[in-house]
Design an enzyme around this catalytic site. Structure first.
Site, short mmCIF file in Angstrom:
data_model
loop_
_atom_site.label_atom_id
_atom_site.label_comp_id
_atom_site.label_asym_id
_atom_site.label_seq_id
_atom_site.Cartn_x
_atom_site.Cartn_y
_atom_site.Cartn_z
N LYS A 147 0.85 -1.19 0.00
CA LYS A 147 0.00 0.00 0.00
C LYS A 147 0.89 1.24 0.00
CE LYS A 147 -2.14 2.06 3.63
NZ LYS A 147 -2.15 3.53 3.55
N ASP A 207 -3.36 4.36 -2.29
CA ASP A 207 -4.32 4.90 -1.32
C ASP A 207 -4.29 6.42 -1.35
OD1 ASP A 207 -5.92 5.23 0.97
OD2 ASP A 207 -4.28 4.75 2.36
N LYS A 228 -7.27 8.38 -1.95
CA LYS A 228 -8.54 8.88 -1.41
C LYS A 228 -9.04 10.15 -2.13
CE LYS A 228 -7.60 7.29 3.34
NZ LYS A 228 -6.14 7.06 3.34
N ASP A 230 -13.38 15.04 -5.12
CA ASP A 230 -13.48 16.30 -5.86
C ASP A 230 -14.72 16.17 -6.75
OD1 ASP A 230 -12.86 18.73 -7.30
OD2 ASP A 230 -10.76 18.41 -6.81
N ILE A 231 -14.95 17.09 -7.67
CA ILE A 231 -16.11 16.98 -8.55
C ILE A 231 -15.91 15.77 -9.49
CG2 ILE A 231 -16.70 19.42 -8.42
CD1 ILE A 231 -15.41 19.77 -11.20
N PRO A 232 -17.03 15.20 -10.00
CA PRO A 232 -16.92 13.96 -10.77
C PRO A 232 -15.91 14.01 -11.90
CG PRO A 232 -19.22 14.39 -10.26
CD PRO A 232 -18.44 15.60 -9.78
N ASN A 233 -15.90 15.07 -12.68
CA ASN A 233 -15.01 15.15 -13.84
C ASN A 233 -13.54 15.10 -13.43
OD1 ASN A 233 -14.65 15.60 -16.75
ND2 ASN A 233 -13.77 17.55 -16.10
N THR A 268 -11.55 6.70 10.04
CA THR A 268 -11.68 6.20 11.42
C THR A 268 -11.16 7.20 12.43
OG1 THR A 268 -9.66 4.98 11.03
CG2 THR A 268 -11.69 3.72 10.93
N GLN A 326 -2.54 2.75 17.04
CA GLN A 326 -3.85 2.18 16.67
C GLN A 326 -4.64 1.91 17.96
OE1 GLN A 326 -5.08 2.05 13.77
NE2 GLN A 326 -3.50 1.69 12.23
N ARG A 337 3.46 -1.39 10.36
CA ARG A 337 4.63 -1.52 11.24
C ARG A 337 4.95 -2.93 11.71
NH1 ARG A 337 2.53 3.60 14.41
NH2 ARG A 337 0.65 2.73 13.47
O1 C5P Z 1 1.55 0.56 10.79
P1 C5P Z 1 0.06 0.32 10.70
O2 C5P Z 1 -0.30 -1.14 10.53
O3 C5P Z 1 -0.69 0.97 11.84
O4 C5P Z 1 -0.37 1.06 9.34
C1 C5P Z 1 -1.71 1.14 8.93
C2 C5P Z 1 -1.80 1.87 7.64
O5 C5P Z 1 -3.19 1.98 7.31
C3 C5P Z 1 -1.25 3.29 7.65
O6 C5P Z 1 -0.78 3.57 6.32
C4 C5P Z 1 -2.45 4.14 7.96
O7 C5P Z 1 -2.35 5.43 7.45
C5 C5P Z 1 -3.56 3.36 7.25
N1 C5P Z 1 -4.90 3.53 7.80
C6 C5P Z 1 -5.20 3.25 9.11
N2 C5P Z 1 -6.48 3.43 9.55
C7 C5P Z 1 -7.42 3.84 8.71
C8 C5P Z 1 -7.13 4.12 7.38
C9 C5P Z 1 -5.83 3.93 6.95
O8 C5P Z 1 -4.36 2.85 9.88
N3 C5P Z 1 -8.63 3.97 9.14
#
Ligand code: C5P
Length: 229
Positions: A34, A63, A65, A68-71, A119, A189, A210
């Protein structure tokens, strides 16, 4: 979905040599990659291409994300999907028309998924930006809208898997971050789930950073996780 890797490793680094070194170790172990906006804004499309060309068979989830507008989103998706990435994403809150336009312009080999609600947004933040419903209702509503637009799935937290799977059925990709193998450090997290539990709940892909990138032997870390599934 089945021939794509179950695990996408988040390569969050501004060091391209380090990224290449990691990818050369983890891809042969069966892991996808990713790449997010930190990588993309530093190294651009050329950086993504290099990652794909360096280690043949690398499956990338880009990733970025888009919202913006559709076009405009359609143009961004057209350009990004021709890089040969496996997954690309937009924000579902960009709306039905935006997602439909994005899907129409997406190259056939690239799956398009949507972020429902970040999140990092808790109830207080949701109220500040004007969302009245409970967060879970909002997430499920946005997942259903994503499906109605013809996209392939959503990015969601582990704790939303069951509700989205129930609402959207079996043929919908659920890409899930916030995953920690049993016994590993959670870091920043807050609410984590093990790889096995997330897949059992209905996730199709796991985003793990990580616990792999900081391991002494990243390839072995991938193998150890795959062995638990
Ligand atoms: O190192 P770790 O496993 O925490 O990395 C999680 C990855 O997923 C990071 O790139 C983080 O930005 C991404 N991410 C997240 N939670 C989300 C959306 C994306 O941890 N809700």
């Amino acid at each position: 979905m089945t021939n794509l890797p179950k695990i996408y490793c988040a390569i969050d680094t501004p060091d391209i040599a380090h990224a290449k070194n990691l990818i050369s170790q983890i891809v042969p172990a069966g892991c996808g990659v990713k790449l997010g906006m930190e990588f993309f804004n530093a190294f651009g499309p050329q950086g993504v291409k290099e990652m794909i060309e360096d280690v043949p068979g690398t499956s990338i989830f880009l990733d970025l994300k888009y919202h913006d507008i559709p076009n405009t989103v359609a143009g961004a998706v057209r350009a990004a999907s021709t890089l040969g990435v496996s997954y690309l994403n937009v924000h579902a809150s960009g709306g039905l028309e935006m997602m439909k336009a994005a899907k129409e312009s997406c190259a056939p080999g690239t799956k398009l998924i949507a972020v429902t609600l970040l999140t990092s947004i808790d109830e207080a933040e949701a109220t500040r930006i004007g969302y009245q419903d409970g967060l879970k209702d909002r997430v499920v509503q946005l997942a259903k809208l994503t499906q109605e637009a013809g996209l392939d799935g959503v990015v969601c937290s582990a704790h939303e898997i069951a509700d989205i799977r129930a609402a959207c059925g079996p043929d919908f990709a659920l890409m899930v971050p916030g995953i920690r193998p049993a016994g590993s450090e959670t870091g920043d997290q807050k609410r984590v789930m093990t790889p096995k539990d997330a897949l059992t709940a209905g996730a199709t892909h796991l985003v793990i950073g990580r616990p792999i990138t900081k391991a002494d032997n990243p390839a072995q870390a991938v193998q150890d996780i795959l062995d638990t599934l």
